[in-house]
Design a protein around this motif. Sequence first.
Motif, PDB file in Angstrom:
ATOM      1  N   THR A  43       8.516   1.397  14.064  1.00  0.00           N
ATOM      2  CA  THR A  43       8.220   2.532  13.656  1.00  0.00           C
ATOM      3  C   THR A  43       7.147   2.993  14.856  1.00  0.00           C
ATOM      4  O   THR A  43       6.515   2.134  15.419  1.00  0.00           O
ATOM      5  CB  THR A  43       7.143   2.597  12.306  1.00  0.00           C
ATOM      6  N   VAL A  44       7.159   4.028  15.443  1.00  0.00           N
ATOM      7  CA  VAL A  44       6.422   4.549  16.278  1.00  0.00           C
ATOM      8  C   VAL A  44       5.778   6.034  16.075  1.00  0.00           C
ATOM      9  O   VAL A  44       6.187   6.569  15.393  1.00  0.00           O
ATOM     10  CB  VAL A  44       7.288   4.675  17.819  1.00  0.00           C
ATOM     11  N   ALA A  45       4.313   5.927  16.426  1.00  0.00           N
ATOM     12  CA  ALA A  45       3.640   7.256  16.424  1.00  0.00           C
ATOM     13  C   ALA A  45       3.241   7.773  17.601  1.00  0.00           C
ATOM     14  O   ALA A  45       2.576   7.065  18.458  1.00  0.00           O
ATOM     15  CB  ALA A  45       2.458   6.992  15.311  1.00  0.00           C
ATOM     16  N   PHE A  46       3.177   9.166  17.491  1.00  0.00           N
ATOM     17  CA  PHE A  46       2.559  10.013  18.768  1.00  0.00           C
ATOM     18  C   PHE A  46       1.411  10.707  18.184  1.00  0.00           C
ATOM     19  O   PHE A  46       1.771  11.489  17.182  1.00  0.00           O
ATOM     20  CB  PHE A  46       3.957  10.787  19.260  1.00  0.00           C
ATOM     21  N   ASN A  47       0.456  10.738  19.125  1.00  0.00           N
ATOM     22  CA  ASN A  47      -0.716  11.796  18.720  1.00  0.00           C
ATOM     23  C   ASN A  47      -0.726  12.878  19.921  1.00  0.00           C
ATOM     24  O   ASN A  47      -0.389  12.740  20.918  1.00  0.00           O
ATOM     25  CB  ASN A  47      -1.988  11.469  18.639  1.00  0.00           C
ATOM     26  N   CYS A  48      -1.406  14.013  19.300  1.00  0.00           N
ATOM     27  CA  CYS A  48      -1.500  15.293  20.403  1.00  0.00           C
ATOM     28  C   CYS A  48      -2.836  15.835  20.061  1.00  0.00           C
ATOM     29  O   CYS A  48      -3.061  16.172  18.801  1.00  0.00           O
ATOM     30  CB  CYS A  48      -0.428  15.913  20.111  1.00  0.00           C
ATOM     31  N   THR A  49      -3.592  16.236  20.791  1.00  0.00           N
ATOM     32  CA  THR A  49      -4.862  16.906  20.530  1.00  0.00           C
ATOM     33  C   THR A  49      -4.759  18.303  21.099  1.00  0.00           C
ATOM     34  O   THR A  49      -4.439  18.452  22.530  1.00  0.00           O
ATOM     35  CB  THR A  49      -6.089  16.100  21.215  1.00  0.00           C
ATOM     36  N   PHE A 101      11.095  11.210   9.835  1.00  0.00           N
ATOM     37  CA  PHE A 101      10.217  11.926  10.912  1.00  0.00           C
ATOM     38  C   PHE A 101       9.127  12.574   9.885  1.00  0.00           C
ATOM     39  O   PHE A 101       9.402  13.198   8.825  1.00  0.00           O
ATOM     40  CB  PHE A 101      10.551  13.031  11.566  1.00  0.00           C
ATOM     41  N   THR A 102       7.932  12.259  10.196  1.00  0.00           N
ATOM     42  CA  THR A 102       6.756  12.705   9.565  1.00  0.00           C
ATOM     43  C   THR A 102       5.726  13.470  10.460  1.00  0.00           C
ATOM     44  O   THR A 102       5.256  12.456  11.472  1.00  0.00           O
ATOM     45  CB  THR A 102       6.005  11.443   8.734  1.00  0.00           C
ATOM     46  N   ALA A 103       5.334  14.520  10.148  1.00  0.00           N
ATOM     47  CA  ALA A 103       4.214  15.209  10.857  1.00  0.00           C
ATOM     48  C   ALA A 103       2.804  15.427  10.121  1.00  0.00           C
ATOM     49  O   ALA A 103       2.987  15.683   9.030  1.00  0.00           O
ATOM     50  CB  ALA A 103       4.842  16.516  11.431  1.00  0.00           C
ATOM     51  N   LEU A 147       5.446  10.660  13.323  1.00  0.00           N
ATOM     52  CA  LEU A 147       5.686   9.270  12.978  1.00  0.00           C
ATOM     53  C   LEU A 147       7.036   9.130  12.905  1.00  0.00           C
ATOM     54  O   LEU A 147       7.841   9.986  12.182  1.00  0.00           O
ATOM     55  CB  LEU A 147       4.901   8.894  11.704  1.00  0.00           C
ATOM     56  N   ILE A 148       7.866   8.406  13.513  1.00  0.00           N
ATOM     57  CA  ILE A 148       9.273   8.092  13.501  1.00  0.00           C
ATOM     58  C   ILE A 148       9.353   6.848  12.941  1.00  0.00           C
ATOM     59  O   ILE A 148       8.838   5.723  13.598  1.00  0.00           O
ATOM     60  CB  ILE A 148       9.849   8.172  14.859  1.00  0.00           C
ATOM     61  N   ARG A 149       9.904   6.369  11.770  1.00  0.00           N
ATOM     62  CA  ARG A 149      10.224   5.408  11.234  1.00  0.00           C
ATOM     63  C   ARG A 149      11.670   4.897  11.517  1.00  0.00           C
ATOM     64  O   ARG A 149      12.522   5.811  11.656  1.00  0.00           O
ATOM     65  CB  ARG A 149      10.337   5.277   9.598  1.00  0.00           C
ATOM     66  N   ASP A 150      11.816   3.679  11.339  1.00  0.00           N
ATOM     67  CA  ASP A 150      13.496   3.175  11.641  1.00  0.00           C
ATOM     68  C   ASP A 150      14.009   3.645  12.908  1.00  0.00           C
ATOM     69  O   ASP A 150      15.218   4.241  12.894  1.00  0.00           O
ATOM     70  CB  ASP A 150      14.121   3.359  10.502  1.00  0.00           C
ATOM     71  N   SER A 151      13.373   3.411  13.971  1.00  0.00           N
ATOM     72  CA  SER A 151      13.862   4.044  15.113  1.00  0.00           C
ATOM     73  C   SER A 151      15.441   3.880  15.658  1.00  0.00           C
ATOM     74  O   SER A 151      15.685   2.813  15.452  1.00  0.00           O
ATOM     75  CB  SER A 151      12.955   3.826  16.487  1.00  0.00           C
TER      76      SER A 151
END
Lengths: 110, 112
Positions: free
Chosen positions: B18-24, B60-62, B74-78
């Motif tokens: 699972t990987v998560a990216f952020n953006c401001t 995918f969850t935003a 958020l990307i699960r089960d890449s």
Amino acid sequence: DVKVTQSSRYLVKRTGEKVFLECVQDMDHENMFWYRQDPGLGLRLIYFSYDVKMKEKGDIPEGYSVSREKKERFSLILESASTNQTSMYLCASNRDTEAFFGQGTRLTVV
Amino acid sequence: RKEVEQDPGPFNVPEGATVAFNCTYSNSASQSFFWYRQDCRKEPKLLMSVYSSGNEDGRFTAQLNRASQYISLLIRDSKLSDSATYLCVVNPASGGSYIPTFGRGTSLIVHP
């Protein structure tokens, strides 16, 4: 299937040449945009247009001009190409929200 | 200060992670928000819109946090096929038009 079409995928031009990049969209969108994309810098807005014959400068307009004579067509013009204009150029259009992109033109100025 | 900031990565993760990216973003008047995916030498394509209530599309969850002015993905089960650059896009309004403003992108590499 919605479409934004750029006239060329690859172009090689000489320094000092006048270069035209053409973009056509078939979605009747009011807004059209030209970006350039460079490694490490992301997409940067050159010019945009919100109506026929209307244009606004983006973040990096120097060395470029644009033309929008018809709603579906937005042209980017490099008046006198220089090597620092070697880049990937992306055209996009939208109405209110989601932007749709052309396939990009990779321009090399030698 | 750039209007939209992302960590360029690369994020190097194994399959299944699972990987998560952020953006401001800096413009509090921004109206709409998106994640785009860009494969090497291709144009960006819409991955998903981001709503205040959060939204999910398969793995995918935003999420959007207007108070703190950031959005996340958020990307699960890449999967190997998730390897790409993910672009955060914010649409501030300008004279009645929405001008897509891009982050520099976050590179994701999923390995076996």
